[in-house]
Write a protein that holds these residues in place. Structure first.
Motif, PDB file in Angstrom:
ATOM      1  N   SER A   1       0.915  -1.063   0.075  1.00  0.00           N
ATOM      2  CA  SER A   1      -0.005   0.046   0.047  1.00  0.00           C
ATOM      3  C   SER A   1       0.893   1.226   0.113  1.00  0.00           C
ATOM      4  N   THR A   2       1.167   1.791  -1.130  1.00  0.00           N
ATOM      5  CA  THR A   2       1.848   3.109  -1.384  1.00  0.00           C
ATOM      6  C   THR A   2       1.110   4.055  -0.525  1.00  0.00           C
ATOM      7  N   SER A   3      -0.103   4.184  -0.634  1.00  0.00           N
ATOM      8  CA  SER A   3      -0.858   5.421   0.131  1.00  0.00           C
ATOM      9  C   SER A   3      -0.822   5.392   1.528  1.00  0.00           C
ATOM     10  N   PHE A   4      -1.058   3.990   2.211  1.00  0.00           N
ATOM     11  CA  PHE A   4      -0.702   3.875   3.646  1.00  0.00           C
ATOM     12  C   PHE A   4       0.609   4.080   3.972  1.00  0.00           C
ATOM     13  N   SER A   5       1.504   3.445   3.233  1.00  0.00           N
ATOM     14  CA  SER A   5       3.163   3.897   3.419  1.00  0.00           C
ATOM     15  C   SER A   5       3.321   5.284   3.603  1.00  0.00           C
ATOM     16  N   LEU A   6       2.697   6.055   2.785  1.00  0.00           N
ATOM     17  CA  LEU A   6       3.056   7.529   2.649  1.00  0.00           C
ATOM     18  C   LEU A   6       2.414   8.128   3.921  1.00  0.00           C
ATOM     19  N   ALA A   7       1.340   7.688   4.554  1.00  0.00           N
ATOM     20  CA  ALA A   7       0.646   8.196   5.720  1.00  0.00           C
ATOM     21  C   ALA A   7       1.442   8.036   6.942  1.00  0.00           C
ATOM     22  N   VAL A   8       2.080   6.824   6.869  1.00  0.00           N
ATOM     23  CA  VAL A   8       2.710   6.246   7.923  1.00  0.00           C
ATOM     24  C   VAL A   8       4.008   7.188   8.087  1.00  0.00           C
ATOM     25  N   TYR A   9       4.608   7.348   6.924  1.00  0.00           N
ATOM     26  CA  TYR A   9       6.024   8.206   6.828  1.00  0.00           C
ATOM     27  C   TYR A   9       5.501   9.527   7.588  1.00  0.00           C
ATOM     28  N   MET A  10       4.526  10.264   7.567  1.00  0.00           N
ATOM     29  CA  MET A  10       4.001  11.176   7.884  1.00  0.00           C
ATOM     30  C   MET A  10       3.770  11.325   9.514  1.00  0.00           C
ATOM     31  N   LEU A  11       3.988   9.822  10.142  1.00  0.00           N
ATOM     32  CA  LEU A  11       3.891  10.102  11.685  1.00  0.00           C
ATOM     33  C   LEU A  11       5.271  10.314  12.114  1.00  0.00           C
ATOM     34  N   SER A  12       5.191  10.569  13.543  1.00  0.00           N
ATOM     35  CA  SER A  12       6.487  10.738  13.975  1.00  0.00           C
ATOM     36  C   SER A  12       7.555   9.526  13.972  1.00  0.00           C
ATOM     37  N   PRO A  13       8.739   9.872  13.678  1.00  0.00           N
ATOM     38  CA  PRO A  13       9.651   8.642  13.698  1.00  0.00           C
ATOM     39  C   PRO A  13       9.386   7.571  14.994  1.00  0.00           C
ATOM     40  N   SER A  14       9.151   8.067  15.946  1.00  0.00           N
ATOM     41  CA  SER A  14       9.123   7.475  17.303  1.00  0.00           C
ATOM     42  C   SER A  14       7.919   6.337  17.283  1.00  0.00           C
ATOM     43  N   ILE A  15       6.809   6.470  16.556  1.00  0.00           N
ATOM     44  CA  ILE A  15       5.838   5.631  16.460  1.00  0.00           C
ATOM     45  C   ILE A  15       5.574   5.110  15.173  1.00  0.00           C
ATOM     46  N   ARG A  16       6.515   5.145  14.151  1.00  0.00           N
ATOM     47  CA  ARG A  16       6.498   4.643  12.797  1.00  0.00           C
ATOM     48  C   ARG A  16       6.496   2.929  12.727  1.00  0.00           C
TER      49      ARG A  16
ATOM     50  N   LYS B   1      -8.578  15.772  15.314  1.00  0.00           N
ATOM     51  CA  LYS B   1      -8.236  16.991  15.850  1.00  0.00           C
ATOM     52  C   LYS B   1      -7.679  17.019  17.160  1.00  0.00           C
ATOM     53  N   LYS B   2      -7.994  15.835  17.854  1.00  0.00           N
ATOM     54  CA  LYS B   2      -7.689  15.703  19.326  1.00  0.00           C
ATOM     55  C   LYS B   2      -6.415  14.655  19.527  1.00  0.00           C
ATOM     56  N   LEU B   3      -5.935  14.116  18.496  1.00  0.00           N
ATOM     57  CA  LEU B   3      -4.483  13.310  18.375  1.00  0.00           C
ATOM     58  C   LEU B   3      -3.451  13.888  19.090  1.00  0.00           C
ATOM     59  N   PRO B   4      -2.669  13.181  19.621  1.00  0.00           N
ATOM     60  CA  PRO B   4      -1.287  13.561  20.008  1.00  0.00           C
ATOM     61  C   PRO B   4      -0.587  14.195  18.756  1.00  0.00           C
ATOM     62  N   ILE B   5       0.402  15.108  18.889  1.00  0.00           N
ATOM     63  CA  ILE B   5       0.922  15.844  17.784  1.00  0.00           C
ATOM     64  C   ILE B   5       1.874  14.669  16.938  1.00  0.00           C
ATOM     65  N   GLU B   6       2.344  13.746  17.611  1.00  0.00           N
ATOM     66  CA  GLU B   6       3.293  12.620  17.005  1.00  0.00           C
ATOM     67  C   GLU B   6       2.254  11.794  15.672  1.00  0.00           C
ATOM     68  N   ALA B   7       0.921  11.520  16.170  1.00  0.00           N
ATOM     69  CA  ALA B   7       0.200  11.037  15.098  1.00  0.00           C
ATOM     70  C   ALA B   7      -0.817  11.721  14.168  1.00  0.00           C
ATOM     71  N   LYS B   8      -0.939  12.998  14.592  1.00  0.00           N
ATOM     72  CA  LYS B   8      -2.205  13.884  13.908  1.00  0.00           C
ATOM     73  C   LYS B   8      -1.900  13.914  12.379  1.00  0.00           C
ATOM     74  N   PHE B   9      -0.801  14.513  12.012  1.00  0.00           N
ATOM     75  CA  PHE B   9      -0.607  14.628  10.402  1.00  0.00           C
ATOM     76  C   PHE B   9      -0.566  13.670   9.541  1.00  0.00           C
ATOM     77  N   GLY B  10       0.050  12.374  10.166  1.00  0.00           N
ATOM     78  CA  GLY B  10      -0.221  11.119   9.682  1.00  0.00           C
ATOM     79  C   GLY B  10      -1.408  10.427   9.310  1.00  0.00           C
ATOM     80  N   VAL B  11      -2.292  10.572  10.282  1.00  0.00           N
ATOM     81  CA  VAL B  11      -3.691  10.112  10.363  1.00  0.00           C
ATOM     82  C   VAL B  11      -4.541  10.995   9.444  1.00  0.00           C
ATOM     83  N   TYR B  12      -4.216  12.203   9.580  1.00  0.00           N
ATOM     84  CA  TYR B  12      -4.940  13.219   8.605  1.00  0.00           C
ATOM     85  C   TYR B  12      -4.818  12.937   7.235  1.00  0.00           C
ATOM     86  N   THR B  13      -3.494  12.518   7.013  1.00  0.00           N
ATOM     87  CA  THR B  13      -3.058  12.330   5.558  1.00  0.00           C
ATOM     88  C   THR B  13      -4.039  11.141   5.066  1.00  0.00           C
TER      89      THR B  13
END
Length: 279
Positions: free
Chosen positions: A21-36, A219-231
């Motif tokens: 899954s290139t789309s999910f892989s891209l979203a995971v890459y937008m997560l903080s490295p600490s949780i990828r 909108k309430k997610l921790p900063i480490e996860a928000k952008f990746g999940v939003y993507t």
């Protein structure tokens, strides 16, 4: 050298994610490295189980999924497995206190794909979606909140609705393969042989409501996860929009996709929204 083996195991899960899954892989890459790594490991586990029941035609699928389950529990008990996907996943489960009922619900839904072809009522449909998708969202949420149980409980419902939305979009997009190749129909009360605009609209309206509620949780997610999940959210919303604009008879004959070029555009728009604190 166990640390080296663990590193290799997580890299294997990352490779599975990138190839399937290139789309999910891209979203995971937008997560903080600490949780990828933990999210890669969850994807690797659920992807392999799903592949067993959906793709391994000509093999004993029941034996394979049962062996996969047994090997997972052996890995969890021992704290190691020579199967790198299971080795990474058991570590993620252990370190993030992912409850076994989530794993069991997921495996139950996977096994249902071997014996149940039609979902005739909402209760069975919702149970399948809970096990195949909602619990995956909850596993990821466990990683995102890093042990904050109050935060987990507060976001639990929205995480489940996001999992539901993603799964229902997949059902709608995969209508052709599910119907013609796997002979499955997940949507209760819908005749796939005469799939029409009215049926499509009812499904899309249901998904839109899932997305509406899920967005509040993002909108309430921790900063480490928000952008990746939003993507991931933006990508699936785009996919749903394409399905909405595709005539119902075409959905049953083709698989709707979002081009790589469009994905990059969506990523850019997501980043702008995120920086402007619109999410």
């Amino acid at each position: 050298m166990k640390n080296l083996f663990d590193t290799v195991s997580f890299k294997c899960s990352k490779l599975v994610t990138k190839n399937y899954s290139t789309s999910f892989s891209l979203a995971v890459y937008m997560l903080s490295p600490s949780i990828r790594n933990d999210i890669y490991s969850i994807y690797g586990f659920v992807r392999f189980a799903d592949e067993i029941v959906d793709s391994f035609h000509g093999y004993d699928k029941e034996a394979l999924i049962n062996d996969f389950e047994k090997e997972y529990y052996k890995a969890f008990e021992a704290g190691i497995s020579l199967n790198p996907i299971l080795n990474a996943f058991q570590q993620t489960v252990r370190e993030n206190n992912i409850s076994d009922d989530l794993v069991q619900s997921f495996l139950k839904s996977m096994k249902l794909d071997l014996i149940k072809l039609n979902y005739d009522n909402k209760e069975d449909y919702n149970e399948y979606i809970y096990g195949s998708a909602d619990v995956v969202g909850l596993m990821c949420l466990k990683v995102f909140v890093r042990g904050d149980n109050a935060k987990y409980e507060a976001l639990k419902m929205e995480a489940m609705r996001l999992g539901s939305a993603f799964q229902k979009v997949n059902f709608l997009r995969d209508l052709k393969d599910d119907n013609l190749i796997l002979n499955r129909n997940y949507f209760p009360g819908v005749d796939l042989k005469s799939f029409d605009e009215r049926s499509k609209k009812a499904i899309i309206d249901e998904i839109e409501e899932d997305f509406r509620i899920a967005h509040q949780g993002i909108k309430k997610l921790p900063i480490e996860a928000k952008f990746g999940v939003y993507t991931a959210y933006v990508y699936y919303k785009k996919l749903l929009h394409k399905l909405e604009n595709t005539p119902s008879h075409e959905i049953g004959n083709t698989r709707i996709r979002v081009s790589n070029y469009s994905k990059m555009g969506l990523l850019a728009k997501s980043f702008v929204s995120y920086k402007l604190k619109l999410v």
